[in-house]
Design a protein around this motif. Structure first.
Motif, mmCIF file in Angstrom:
data_model
loop_
_atom_site.group_PDB
_atom_site.id
_atom_site.type_symbol
_atom_site.label_atom_id
_atom_site.label_comp_id
_atom_site.label_asym_id
_atom_site.label_seq_id
_atom_site.Cartn_x
_atom_site.Cartn_y
_atom_site.Cartn_z
ATOM 1 N N LEU A 235 5.702 -3.774 -92.163
ATOM 2 C CA LEU A 235 4.770 -4.122 -91.097
ATOM 3 C C LEU A 235 3.458 -4.650 -91.672
ATOM 4 N N ALA A 236 2.924 -3.963 -92.677
ATOM 5 C CA ALA A 236 1.645 -4.374 -93.257
ATOM 6 C C ALA A 236 1.715 -5.779 -93.836
ATOM 7 N N ALA A 237 2.902 -6.171 -94.332
ATOM 8 C CA ALA A 237 3.078 -7.514 -94.885
ATOM 9 C C ALA A 237 3.145 -8.575 -93.794
ATOM 10 N N GLY A 238 3.383 -8.141 -92.557
ATOM 11 C CA GLY A 238 3.416 -9.072 -91.434
ATOM 12 C C GLY A 238 4.816 -9.297 -90.897
ATOM 13 N N LEU A 239 4.983 -9.153 -89.588
ATOM 14 C CA LEU A 239 6.259 -9.406 -88.922
ATOM 15 C C LEU A 239 6.161 -10.715 -88.143
ATOM 16 N N ARG A 240 7.284 -11.160 -87.647
ATOM 17 C CA ARG A 240 7.340 -12.390 -86.853
ATOM 18 C C ARG A 240 8.054 -12.107 -85.528
ATOM 19 N N ILE A 241 7.459 -11.255 -84.737
ATOM 20 C CA ILE A 241 8.026 -10.956 -83.427
ATOM 21 C C ILE A 241 7.652 -12.083 -82.472
ATOM 22 N N ALA A 242 8.654 -12.745 -81.954
ATOM 23 C CA ALA A 242 8.399 -13.921 -81.114
ATOM 24 C C ALA A 242 7.955 -13.542 -79.709
ATOM 25 N N GLN A 243 8.397 -12.386 -79.216
ATOM 26 C CA GLN A 243 8.108 -11.995 -77.842
ATOM 27 C C GLN A 243 6.671 -11.478 -77.701
ATOM 28 N N PRO A 244 6.128 -11.517 -76.488
ATOM 29 C CA PRO A 244 4.817 -10.895 -76.263
ATOM 30 C C PRO A 244 4.902 -9.379 -76.460
ATOM 31 N N VAL A 245 3.841 -8.823 -77.045
ATOM 32 C CA VAL A 245 3.799 -7.396 -77.362
ATOM 33 C C VAL A 245 2.520 -6.797 -76.794
ATOM 34 N N LEU A 246 2.661 -5.714 -76.047
ATOM 35 C CA LEU A 246 1.518 -4.939 -75.591
ATOM 36 C C LEU A 246 1.456 -3.664 -76.412
ATOM 37 N N VAL A 247 0.329 -3.426 -77.070
ATOM 38 C CA VAL A 247 0.125 -2.208 -77.862
ATOM 39 C C VAL A 247 -0.929 -1.364 -77.158
ATOM 40 N N LEU A 248 -0.489 -0.265 -76.587
ATOM 41 C CA LEU A 248 -1.364 0.687 -75.911
ATOM 42 C C LEU A 248 -1.681 1.838 -76.860
ATOM 43 N N HIS A 249 -2.919 2.274 -76.861
ATOM 44 C CA HIS A 249 -3.286 3.396 -77.729
ATOM 45 C C HIS A 249 -4.502 4.104 -77.148
ATOM 46 N N SER A 250 -4.709 5.333 -77.557
ATOM 47 C CA SER A 250 -5.888 6.072 -77.136
ATOM 48 C C SER A 250 -7.142 5.419 -77.704
ATOM 49 N N ALA A 251 -8.254 5.621 -77.031
ATOM 50 C CA ALA A 251 -9.520 5.069 -77.524
ATOM 51 C C ALA A 251 -10.055 5.851 -78.724
ATOM 52 N N ARG A 252 -9.573 7.085 -78.917
ATOM 53 C CA ARG A 252 -10.106 7.921 -79.994
ATOM 54 C C ARG A 252 -9.015 8.762 -80.631
ATOM 55 N N THR A 253 -9.321 9.252 -81.822
ATOM 56 C CA THR A 253 -8.457 10.178 -82.555
ATOM 57 C C THR A 253 -9.092 11.564 -82.541
ATOM 58 N N VAL A 254 -8.265 12.604 -82.467
ATOM 59 C CA VAL A 254 -8.772 13.977 -82.555
ATOM 60 C C VAL A 254 -9.473 14.164 -83.897
ATOM 61 N N ARG A 255 -10.675 14.695 -83.865
ATOM 62 C CA ARG A 255 -11.473 14.798 -85.080
ATOM 63 C C ARG A 255 -11.202 16.070 -85.870
ATOM 64 N N ARG A 256 -10.670 17.094 -85.212
ATOM 65 C CA ARG A 256 -10.358 18.322 -85.941
ATOM 66 C C ARG A 256 -9.019 18.865 -85.431
ATOM 67 N N TYR A 257 -8.233 19.400 -86.355
ATOM 68 C CA TYR A 257 -6.897 19.869 -85.984
ATOM 69 C C TYR A 257 -6.841 21.378 -85.802
ATOM 70 N N HIS A 258 -7.684 22.117 -86.440
ATOM 71 C CA HIS A 258 -7.684 23.569 -86.348
ATOM 72 C C HIS A 258 -9.098 24.057 -86.083
ATOM 73 N N PRO A 259 -9.307 25.027 -85.213
ATOM 74 C CA PRO A 259 -8.294 25.562 -84.309
ATOM 75 C C PRO A 259 -8.036 24.596 -83.156
ATOM 76 N N PHE A 260 -7.234 25.024 -82.182
ATOM 77 C CA PHE A 260 -6.930 24.147 -81.061
ATOM 78 C C PHE A 260 -8.211 23.751 -80.346
ATOM 79 N N SER A 261 -8.266 22.505 -79.951
ATOM 80 C CA SER A 261 -9.420 21.980 -79.231
ATOM 81 C C SER A 261 -8.948 21.230 -77.992
ATOM 82 N N ASP A 262 -9.743 21.275 -76.935
ATOM 83 C CA ASP A 262 -9.421 20.505 -75.726
ATOM 84 C C ASP A 262 -9.433 19.008 -75.990
ATOM 85 N N GLU A 263 -9.923 18.603 -77.164
ATOM 86 C CA GLU A 263 -9.907 17.194 -77.529
ATOM 87 C C GLU A 263 -8.486 16.638 -77.550
#
Length: 327
Positions: A235-263
């Protein structure tokens, strides 16, 4: 080459609105192999458009609401439980065990054959996390890639969410070991917190089969890591997908993993969204990125208002990208 459906569809674990059928595949290094097609019963059998859903890592298809959304927007809904996942997991197999991501390509070939045989002419691939990586690679070189009209990727797994030194030194070294010792076990490096944020026995709202999707990820080995790294490098080298692609993702990443957070309820608790943003343009020439405020890792499992926005963005994009004659 994959065989035909083993038998007629039978009732699925999700209830009377869903049915499933197994597809036997050629044996691999663990023995017998199968994948499983799940479909939502559709009252309008004449509709020729469909979606094929591909799950993530330590996962299987259980998202009834996702199926209902596609149905309401005029698509037949199918899901594929890949080999060694969910409904397809056999007693002699280790969950998720793979040595090359192309091992999944025959499962996608078989699923697309089924959809075509059942009258689906316009097919959208909707894939989550590791399924997003597999689906992207398939759309690049898979035998039936031209059967796909568009791709919708939900938080695709494009890079390890690990410190720079581990990604650049440690993981490549272990991946090399995986070529010789593919069964070498590796320590799990993901917390229980994401699973706790989902399942209704913990802090989440969703009910699913914990033996198929446990709170902690299934153990992995060096062969799996080697396969994932090879996919990431391609993937990092580059793909050639001919079809339209929608990439959905969260606006942010959880900043801490322990302990559990409402994040965990409002950010991606598995992947670094910056990696998704940086690598998505390498999929091909027709990529649309969409950040979802308050989104979890699996965006369609987010809180109700957030997932409503996910569906709004998804179907608005499809209406724009697929010409009327294709839809």
């Amino acid at each position: 080459m994959a065989t035909a459906l083993n038998s007629a569809y039978v009732p699925d674990v999700l209830g009377p609105d869903f049915e499933q059928c197994n597809i036997t595949q050629p044996d691999d290094y663990e023995g017998g192999v199968r994948c499983t097609i799940v479909r939502r019963r559709h009252p309008q059998a004449a509709i020729s458009r469909a979606v094929l859903y591909l799950h993530g890592f330590t996962d299987y298809f259980f998202q009834r609401e996702l199926a209902e959304q596609w149905l309401q927007h005029g698509y037949h809904f199918y899901a594929l439980d890949l080999r060694k996942y969910g409904r397809s997991l056999l007693p002699h197999q280790r969950p998720n065990n793979v040595r090359d991501l192309r091992e999944y390509f025959p499962d996608l070939d078989a699923a697309l054959d089924v959809l075509q045989a059942e009258g689906c002419k316009t097919v959208v691939l909707n894939a989550h996390s590791t399924g997003g990586l597999i689906g992207a690679l398939y759309a690049h070189t898979g035998a039936r890639r031209t059967a796909l009209a568009a791709l919708v990727l939900n938080s695709p797994f494009f890079e390890m969410n690990q410190p720079w030194l581990l990604r650049r030194v440690g993981i490549p070294l272990v991946a090399r070991v995986g070529a010789v010792l593919p069964n070498l076990p590796l320590p799990a490096n993901l917390p229980r917190s994401y699973g706790q944020s989902l399942h209704n026995s913990q802090r989440g709202e969703w009910d699913y089969h914990l033996p198929w999707k446990p709170l902690e990820v299934f153990p992995v080995n060096a062969g799996w890591l080697r396969a994932i790294r090879a996919g990431h490098r391609q993937l990092a080298a580059g793909l050639r997908i001919a079809q339209p692609v929608l990439v959905l993702h969260s606006a942010r990443t959880v900043r801490r993993y322990h302990p559990f957070s409402d994040e965990y309820f409002e950010a991606d608790g598995v992947l670094n969204v910056k990696h998704i943003q940086q690598l998505a343009p390498r999929l091909g020439p027709h990529v649309t990125l969409c950040a979802i405020e308050g989104g979890m890792h699996d965006l369609v499992l987010s809180r109700p208002a957030v997932r409503a926005e996910v569906y709004r963005q998804l179907f608005a994009w499809l209406a724009e990208m697929l010409p009327v004659e294709e839809r």
